[in-house]
Design an enzyme around this catalytic site. Sequence first.
Site, PDB file in Angstrom:
ATOM      1  N   SER A 145       0.822  -1.213   0.000  1.00  9.80           N
ATOM      2  CA  SER A 145       0.000   0.000   0.000  1.00  9.80           C
ATOM      3  C   SER A 145       0.854   1.260   0.000  1.00  9.80           C
ATOM      4  O   SER A 145       0.408   2.304  -0.478  1.00  9.80           O
ATOM      5  CB  SER A 145      -0.909   0.033   1.225  1.00  9.80           C
ATOM      6  OG  SER A 145      -1.815  -1.020   1.188  1.00  9.80           O
ATOM      7  N   ASP A 196      -1.559   4.953   8.801  1.00 13.95           N
ATOM      8  CA  ASP A 196      -1.271   3.811   7.923  1.00 13.95           C
ATOM      9  C   ASP A 196      -0.836   4.330   6.541  1.00 13.95           C
ATOM     10  O   ASP A 196      -0.981   5.509   6.226  1.00 13.95           O
ATOM     11  CB  ASP A 196      -2.522   2.926   7.810  1.00 13.95           C
ATOM     12  CG  ASP A 196      -2.184   1.550   7.232  1.00 13.95           C
ATOM     13  OD1 ASP A 196      -1.021   1.119   7.340  1.00 13.95           O
ATOM     14  OD2 ASP A 196      -3.085   0.911   6.658  1.00 13.95           O
TER      15      ASP A 196
HETATM   16 ZN   LIG Z   1      -3.191  -1.474   0.098  1.00 11.83          ZN
HETATM   17 ZN   LIG Z   2      -2.733  -5.002   2.387  1.00 12.92          ZN
END
Ligand SMILES: [Zn+2]
Ligand SMILES: [Zn+2]
Length: 611
Positions: A145, A196
């Site tokens: 990500s 995140d």
């Molecule tokens: Zn992701």
């Molecule tokens: Zn992931």
Amino acid sequence: MPEPLLVARSSSDRSSERSDEESDALLGSRTSRDEESRSSFWRQLGLFAWALIATVTVIVLAVLYQHQLQKTSSDLGDSDPDQRPSGKRNLIFMVSDGMGPASLSLTRSFRQYESNLPIDDILVLDKHHIGTSRTRSSSSLITDSAAGATAFSCAKKSYNGAISVTPDHAPCGTVLEAAKQAGYMTGLVVTTRITDATPACFASHANMRSYEDLIALHEIGEYPLGRVVDLMIGGGRCHFLPNSTDGSCREDDTDVVQMAKSKGFSYFDDRSGFDALRNGNNVDLPLLGLLAPKDIPYEVDRRQENDKYPSLEEMTRTALRALSKATRHSDKGFFIMIEGSRIDHAGHGNDPVAQVHEVLAYDRAFNAVLEFLEKDSTPGVLVSTSDHETGGLSIARQLHDSYPEYVWYPGVLANASHSSEYLGNSLEAYLNGDGKDASHSERQKYIRKNMLADGMGIHDVADSEVDKLINGGGAYAFADMYSRRAQIGWSTHGHSGVDVNIYASSPKGANPLLGNHENTEVGSFLADYLNLDLEDVTKQLQDTHTHPNASALDHNLYAWMGEPLDDGVVVDRLDTYHGDFKRKKRDENLDDSFLGYRDLEGRDCGCGLKH
Ligand SMILES: [Zn+2]
Ligand SMILES: [Zn+2]
Ligand SMILES: *[C@@H]1O[C@H](CO)[C@@H](O)[C@H](O)[C@H]1NC(C)=O
Ligand SMILES: *[C@@H]1O[C@H](CO)[C@@H](O)[C@H](O)[C@H]1NC(C)=O
Ligand SMILES: *[C@@H]1O[C@H](CO)[C@@H](O)[C@H](O)[C@H]1NC(C)=O
């Protein structure tokens, strides 16, 4: 022998046995081999000729269509880039983390089944599909990500783990930073930690995604550019609390919430604080809202705790209203990134129940943005895509050695009222609490009733399955019960390399994204739509290096981006083939501190270690 996750066809010699049956199935009819007569020969020749003509026609039409598509795209896109509104405008970028094409098929059929809708009743997203995105990173054909979001935020490829840092270890200016400097208001809304990888890539720079304590500081403005985000709503509170406090996961004693407040942020950390925003009509910017210590619960569980957590749709509507109001008198609009973060987690956990409800929640948030764009007086565009697919989800599952039937059973998912994560946690709580001193049969009875029947809606359970749960099968054992019964397949607990879909409020507003694109082109589109100069921001960031003559290859050049990378980290080439399939049959070295899913033998599958 342990049962593989995806039961594969085990031998190739059976494939010849099956080929007749298979080709019959493909042709959709079964021809009788006994009565081959002359007339049937001529009939077949006729059929063959007809099929040939039909095929050629289809190919010609397809080529013409493709040609037309390219023509349209270059007519409207390349030769006329100023299809953008010329004055004030808003840009809404949505990320469905880990959502691949199969997630849409799964969810669409699930919804039709559950709500008794006709075959042509499709998702809102389905009506706005405009293209696809290729997702590889600089270091791997399968991205994580962080590299995925760096492609969106900086319009540059980088290595897995990079938070808006390029492979030469230099920070790159982001769309959000450039938007802020150009006078736009900015926002981030997520359902996982606001620290995140995806949100981090828009408002911070870190050599590795795991430096979340550092990312929290950047996000409130403790880094060279100062504060760039006006509104943040999501989870991840634990990275903002000092290590002396309950509910902290920081390694140091910095009170980031207090720092944010002293910088002027208004702050809330629960549902009543969110409700006090009155749908965005009562917001003092900058705003920091941290609704959970880490993740906001999966939608399938959250909807039963609606008094504790707002939905992604509610957060979206509130944020849009707040930003629209705040830019009312400005000649610039706003940029916001809204993420359906946990579609990815459902994929890592191989949980089809969590998956469909996450996608539906995302679809509703997408629809809320469309409604906003329709009503708001400022023109704007919504673009939505995924950073990658997660789980290798497939709408198929071969459960046995014999050739499978072509079926999957959405009713299994419709019967469920909780995610495997929720059930795994409840089971652990029971086994450490009331069930601690219970007999084996009492435990079996409790689990059958409270978890399998009430929580999952599953009634045909073998004792062996219950025993797997008792013996530490964890959340994954629940997820696998859903998947096997629904006949849904997964090929990994990690990410996969398939192309993902691009959606937009209208193909007109997002013309350059029609068709198949590199993920970095999504980033370029975002920058171009707001006329932003990312290079200028990159230069400001790079001017901060601590060494007068240092080259960008000096790993320690930007101390504010955290510890440098180990030399072993691959940043700009594909990793080489190591023959892992032989060497690493079983990886016993996974970090046990991670609260992961366990496979049927109770081994931690490492799901979610690296999202
Ligand atoms: Zn992701
Ligand atoms: Zn992931
Ligand atoms: C808390 O952080 C401080 C540094 O800020 C550190 O010295 C201390 O060891 C930490 N305490 C714990 C329990 O981690
Ligand atoms: C759903 O639950 C009902 C009982 O509540 C049960 O009769 C039915 O078989 C279940 N359906 C599936 C597909 O598991
Ligand atoms: C920087 O480079 C210049 C010229 O190349 C040199 O004279 C100078 O000593 C260098 N300074 C440092 C700190 O390395």
